[in-house]
Write a protein that holds these residues in place. Sequence first.
Motif, PDB file in Angstrom:
ATOM      1  N   LEU A 280       0.720  -1.233   0.065  1.00  0.00           N
ATOM      2  CA  LEU A 280       0.120   0.129  -0.087  1.00  0.00           C
ATOM      3  C   LEU A 280       0.955   1.250   0.030  1.00  0.00           C
ATOM      4  O   LEU A 280       0.449   2.303  -0.353  1.00  0.00           O
ATOM      5  CB  LEU A 280      -0.845   0.056   1.115  1.00  0.00           C
ATOM      6  CG  LEU A 280      -2.198  -1.204   1.170  1.00  0.00           C
ATOM      7  CD1 LEU A 280      -2.798  -1.104   2.472  1.00  0.00           C
ATOM      8  CD2 LEU A 280      -3.277  -0.431   0.040  1.00  0.00           C
ATOM      9  N   LEU A 281       1.997   1.225   0.466  1.00  0.00           N
ATOM     10  CA  LEU A 281       3.056   2.454   0.417  1.00  0.00           C
ATOM     11  C   LEU A 281       3.033   2.988  -0.767  1.00  0.00           C
ATOM     12  O   LEU A 281       2.867   4.460  -0.659  1.00  0.00           O
ATOM     13  CB  LEU A 281       4.434   2.006   1.038  1.00  0.00           C
ATOM     14  CG  LEU A 281       4.672   1.953   2.551  1.00  0.00           C
ATOM     15  CD1 LEU A 281       6.212   1.685   2.837  1.00  0.00           C
ATOM     16  CD2 LEU A 281       4.114   3.384   3.197  1.00  0.00           C
ATOM     17  N   PRO A 282       3.134   2.592  -1.867  1.00  0.00           N
ATOM     18  CA  PRO A 282       2.993   3.465  -3.198  1.00  0.00           C
ATOM     19  C   PRO A 282       1.981   4.202  -3.358  1.00  0.00           C
ATOM     20  O   PRO A 282       1.928   5.304  -3.980  1.00  0.00           O
ATOM     21  CB  PRO A 282       3.582   2.412  -4.469  1.00  0.00           C
ATOM     22  CG  PRO A 282       4.224   1.224  -3.846  1.00  0.00           C
ATOM     23  CD  PRO A 282       3.581   1.058  -2.407  1.00  0.00           C
ATOM     24  N   LEU A 283       0.690   3.788  -2.880  1.00  0.00           N
ATOM     25  CA  LEU A 283      -0.580   4.640  -2.911  1.00  0.00           C
ATOM     26  C   LEU A 283      -0.555   5.597  -1.743  1.00  0.00           C
ATOM     27  O   LEU A 283      -1.069   6.668  -1.836  1.00  0.00           O
ATOM     28  CB  LEU A 283      -1.801   3.851  -2.771  1.00  0.00           C
ATOM     29  CG  LEU A 283      -1.860   2.609  -3.775  1.00  0.00           C
ATOM     30  CD1 LEU A 283      -3.045   1.581  -3.314  1.00  0.00           C
ATOM     31  CD2 LEU A 283      -1.908   3.054  -5.094  1.00  0.00           C
ATOM     32  N   ALA A 284       0.259   5.483  -0.567  1.00  0.00           N
ATOM     33  CA  ALA A 284       0.169   6.193   0.527  1.00  0.00           C
ATOM     34  C   ALA A 284       1.272   7.468   0.369  1.00  0.00           C
ATOM     35  O   ALA A 284       0.863   8.555   1.063  1.00  0.00           O
ATOM     36  CB  ALA A 284       0.145   5.510   1.918  1.00  0.00           C
ATOM     37  N   CYS A 285       2.157   7.179  -0.549  1.00  0.00           N
ATOM     38  CA  CYS A 285       3.485   8.097  -0.397  1.00  0.00           C
ATOM     39  C   CYS A 285       4.031   7.779  -1.686  1.00  0.00           C
ATOM     40  O   CYS A 285       4.607   6.907  -2.099  1.00  0.00           O
ATOM     41  CB  CYS A 285       4.375   7.749   0.679  1.00  0.00           C
ATOM     42  SG  CYS A 285       3.839   7.251   2.399  1.00  0.00           S
TER      43      CYS A 285
ATOM     44  N   VAL B 144      10.766  11.898  -1.633  1.00  0.00           N
ATOM     45  CA  VAL B 144      10.958  12.422  -0.404  1.00  0.00           C
ATOM     46  C   VAL B 144      10.052  11.913   0.663  1.00  0.00           C
ATOM     47  O   VAL B 144      10.147  11.975   1.794  1.00  0.00           O
ATOM     48  CB  VAL B 144      10.876  13.920  -0.386  1.00  0.00           C
ATOM     49  CG1 VAL B 144      11.943  14.329  -1.402  1.00  0.00           C
ATOM     50  CG2 VAL B 144       9.642  14.313  -0.756  1.00  0.00           C
ATOM     51  N   SER B 145       8.886  11.165   0.207  1.00  0.00           N
ATOM     52  CA  SER B 145       8.000  10.563   1.014  1.00  0.00           C
ATOM     53  C   SER B 145       8.963   9.566   2.106  1.00  0.00           C
ATOM     54  O   SER B 145       8.567   9.451   3.421  1.00  0.00           O
ATOM     55  CB  SER B 145       6.844   9.755   0.550  1.00  0.00           C
ATOM     56  OG  SER B 145       6.109  10.756  -0.122  1.00  0.00           O
TER      57      SER B 145
ATOM     58  N   VAL C 229       1.309   6.378   8.022  1.00  0.00           N
ATOM     59  CA  VAL C 229       2.421   6.358   7.092  1.00  0.00           C
ATOM     60  C   VAL C 229       1.947   7.348   6.026  1.00  0.00           C
ATOM     61  O   VAL C 229       2.829   7.826   5.253  1.00  0.00           O
ATOM     62  CB  VAL C 229       2.985   5.118   6.801  1.00  0.00           C
ATOM     63  CG1 VAL C 229       3.700   4.245   7.586  1.00  0.00           C
ATOM     64  CG2 VAL C 229       1.889   4.184   5.961  1.00  0.00           C
ATOM     65  N   ALA C 230       0.798   7.647   5.874  1.00  0.00           N
ATOM     66  CA  ALA C 230       0.246   8.262   4.520  1.00  0.00           C
ATOM     67  C   ALA C 230       0.689   9.487   4.669  1.00  0.00           C
ATOM     68  O   ALA C 230       0.563  10.470   5.925  1.00  0.00           O
ATOM     69  CB  ALA C 230      -1.208   8.215   4.729  1.00  0.00           C
ATOM     70  N   ASP C 231       0.824  10.360   3.494  1.00  0.00           N
ATOM     71  CA  ASP C 231       1.336  11.736   3.458  1.00  0.00           C
ATOM     72  C   ASP C 231       0.244  12.334   2.370  1.00  0.00           C
ATOM     73  O   ASP C 231      -0.380  11.522   1.670  1.00  0.00           O
ATOM     74  CB  ASP C 231       2.881  12.060   3.372  1.00  0.00           C
ATOM     75  CG  ASP C 231       3.133  11.628   1.790  1.00  0.00           C
ATOM     76  OD1 ASP C 231       2.863  11.811   0.924  1.00  0.00           O
ATOM     77  OD2 ASP C 231       4.417  11.008   2.024  1.00  0.00           O
ATOM     78  N   LEU C 232       0.423  13.710   2.022  1.00  0.00           N
ATOM     79  CA  LEU C 232      -0.513  14.284   1.179  1.00  0.00           C
ATOM     80  C   LEU C 232      -0.092  14.331  -0.213  1.00  0.00           C
ATOM     81  O   LEU C 232      -0.748  14.952  -1.151  1.00  0.00           O
ATOM     82  CB  LEU C 232      -0.519  15.521   1.654  1.00  0.00           C
ATOM     83  CG  LEU C 232      -1.485  15.893   2.802  1.00  0.00           C
ATOM     84  CD1 LEU C 232      -1.470  17.141   3.601  1.00  0.00           C
ATOM     85  CD2 LEU C 232      -2.961  15.241   2.838  1.00  0.00           C
ATOM     86  N   SER C 233       1.073  13.597  -0.525  1.00  0.00           N
ATOM     87  CA  SER C 233       1.316  13.257  -1.923  1.00  0.00           C
ATOM     88  C   SER C 233       0.387  12.054  -2.586  1.00  0.00           C
ATOM     89  O   SER C 233       0.530  12.019  -3.575  1.00  0.00           O
ATOM     90  CB  SER C 233       2.843  12.943  -2.307  1.00  0.00           C
ATOM     91  OG  SER C 233       3.211  11.481  -1.448  1.00  0.00           O
ATOM     92  N   ALA C 234      -0.125  11.324  -1.497  1.00  0.00           N
ATOM     93  CA  ALA C 234      -1.076  10.370  -2.058  1.00  0.00           C
ATOM     94  C   ALA C 234      -2.222  10.829  -2.681  1.00  0.00           C
ATOM     95  O   ALA C 234      -2.944  12.129  -2.572  1.00  0.00           O
ATOM     96  CB  ALA C 234      -1.647   9.470  -0.682  1.00  0.00           C
ATOM     97  N   ASN C 235      -2.795  10.222  -3.678  1.00  0.00           N
ATOM     98  CA  ASN C 235      -4.136  10.401  -4.399  1.00  0.00           C
ATOM     99  C   ASN C 235      -4.992   9.753  -3.492  1.00  0.00           C
ATOM    100  O   ASN C 235      -5.166   8.396  -3.299  1.00  0.00           O
ATOM    101  CB  ASN C 235      -4.194   9.688  -5.954  1.00  0.00           C
ATOM    102  CG  ASN C 235      -5.669   9.962  -6.348  1.00  0.00           C
ATOM    103  OD1 ASN C 235      -6.433   9.881  -5.743  1.00  0.00           O
ATOM    104  ND2 ASN C 235      -5.384  10.026  -7.572  1.00  0.00           N
ATOM    105  N   PRO C 236      -5.915  10.501  -2.847  1.00  0.00           N
ATOM    106  CA  PRO C 236      -6.781   9.927  -1.602  1.00  0.00           C
ATOM    107  C   PRO C 236      -7.646   8.534  -2.374  1.00  0.00           C
ATOM    108  O   PRO C 236      -8.111   7.895  -1.524  1.00  0.00           O
ATOM    109  CB  PRO C 236      -7.618  11.196  -1.186  1.00  0.00           C
ATOM    110  CG  PRO C 236      -7.442  12.117  -2.276  1.00  0.00           C
ATOM    111  CD  PRO C 236      -6.046  11.915  -2.969  1.00  0.00           C
TER     112      PRO C 236
ATOM    113  N   VAL D 277      -6.890   0.492   0.294  1.00  0.00           N
ATOM    114  CA  VAL D 277      -7.184   0.215   1.624  1.00  0.00           C
ATOM    115  C   VAL D 277      -8.632  -0.498   1.892  1.00  0.00           C
ATOM    116  O   VAL D 277      -8.824  -1.669   2.530  1.00  0.00           O
ATOM    117  CB  VAL D 277      -7.285   1.551   2.578  1.00  0.00           C
ATOM    118  CG1 VAL D 277      -7.732   1.204   3.993  1.00  0.00           C
ATOM    119  CG2 VAL D 277      -5.860   2.092   2.757  1.00  0.00           C
ATOM    120  N   MET D 278      -9.611  -0.119   1.319  1.00  0.00           N
ATOM    121  CA  MET D 278     -10.616  -1.039   1.419  1.00  0.00           C
ATOM    122  C   MET D 278     -10.763  -2.444   0.542  1.00  0.00           C
ATOM    123  O   MET D 278     -11.115  -3.316   1.162  1.00  0.00           O
ATOM    124  CB  MET D 278     -11.891  -0.287   0.484  1.00  0.00           C
ATOM    125  CG  MET D 278     -12.396   0.813   1.415  1.00  0.00           C
ATOM    126  SD  MET D 278     -13.862   1.760   0.672  1.00  0.00           S
ATOM    127  CE  MET D 278     -13.164   2.759  -0.730  1.00  0.00           C
TER     128      MET D 278
END
Length: 486
Positions: free
Chosen positions: A326-331, A335-336, A379-386, A393-394
């Motif tokens: 999931l990390l590439p979706l969250a970050c 720099v993430s 771990v999520a940051d705002l570079s993510a596409n929500p 995640v779902m």
Amino acid sequence: MAGGADRSKDGPAGRDASVTDFPLPVRGVEQREADARHAGERLPELLARGLRRLAITFVNHSGAVLVKGVPLERLPQVARDGVGFSPVADAFGATGLIDPLQSLARPDGDLRLIPVLDTIQPLDPDTGWAWAAGERHHLDGSLYALDQRGFCRRQSALAGPEAGGSGLGLTAGFEIEWMVGRAGGPDGWQAAVAGGPYGTDRLIEGLDYLSALADGLDAAGLPWLQLHPEYGSGQFELSLAPGEPLQAADRLVAARLVIQRISSRFGLRCSFSPMLAPDLVGNGGHLHLSATREGSPLLGGGTGPGGLTAEGEALVAGLLEQLPALLPLACSLNVSFLRLAPGRWAAPFQVWGVENREAALRLIPAGPAGEPAQLELKVADLSANPYLLLGGVMAAIGEALRQPRPLPAPVVGDPAATSAGAAPRLPLSLADALVAFRASPVLREAMGEALHRTVAEARDAEVRRGEGLSQVDLIASTCCWPLSGG
């Protein structure tokens, strides 16, 4: 290979890239005319509120919010026919440049961006601008399989109570961290609001700014829970009220636009970048989740650790297992992963804990006033596409409840101080996380081959962009993110 799509499968106009193993909805003539009528019914009320222009947005693979603006009087026509957008938009990288190695980096094809009428709300009432989330369709009316909001909507429907009578209910909410500054200083960034961590001194120094921001959020109809100074220099945090997953993603997009607009009015820049300077803390975009089954909470009221029910344990265990994928979706930025370092309270460990802010999954027990127990994805940051993040995640939650696995014991204290192997690190780089993303059958099946592949290509492009850059130059290249080109 990096960016490694076989372009021959995609067709000259990108139409074949949307083929999936599951049916996608089609907006037929009747639906288009119904949308036009609905828009016509809403138009007088919107105009009476002083709104004259509509910004229709979507969020591309790299997390950038892209827009087309139209006169509000055109709403019935636009609701029926949409506005054009090239598929190449998902090949735009973090700095706005197109990576030529991506399969979507071509001039062919066109899509129609359709405003979701129920999301229309004021964006900047003083200038007459409204905002709406958009979804992209092909010219024949079929949903574009690479549309990120469409993916989130599909996963929300699968997770909801209407899916086989499962009775599963999910709510989500985001925290937004950002820094307010001006260009300048040794790192290209200078904090604009003085004051200490969480300090009332910073609140007072920035009171006019925060008051205008609160007014802007209220005017946009965005419910919020908290607004306050954060730890970093010139940093603030906004906690949005929870809602259904799709609603939570829409609120995040709209709230970021309001923050950018108010900052601009004060002659300031706001940055949502995960890292602005090597010696500064970064910005997170934490995701909070709560879950119920037929109205009964899964994350509280049980006999498991932290009050988890049996299904709650399965949910946490499944998400924990899928975290590397999931990390590439969250970050989504290089720099993430500089932010995800021990000691930054950015939770870089693949562990969970009860109220442990260095665990990637933090369980927050039910509150004394009846607030539901929550699971925070730190771990999520705002570079993510929500939309991509919540959809992923779902999908992981659905798999976790279908195929329960045992939950490890919660970590107590600093995971970095535990015995070797007790608190494994999450991937140390975007390239490492991409290996897990590509290997995840859960995400590949949920997203469909084309969406899964092209998101991976977008991350490949970001990895390539960072090659050869020093850490200082890499951070500087996105320090004002999402602002680029200036």
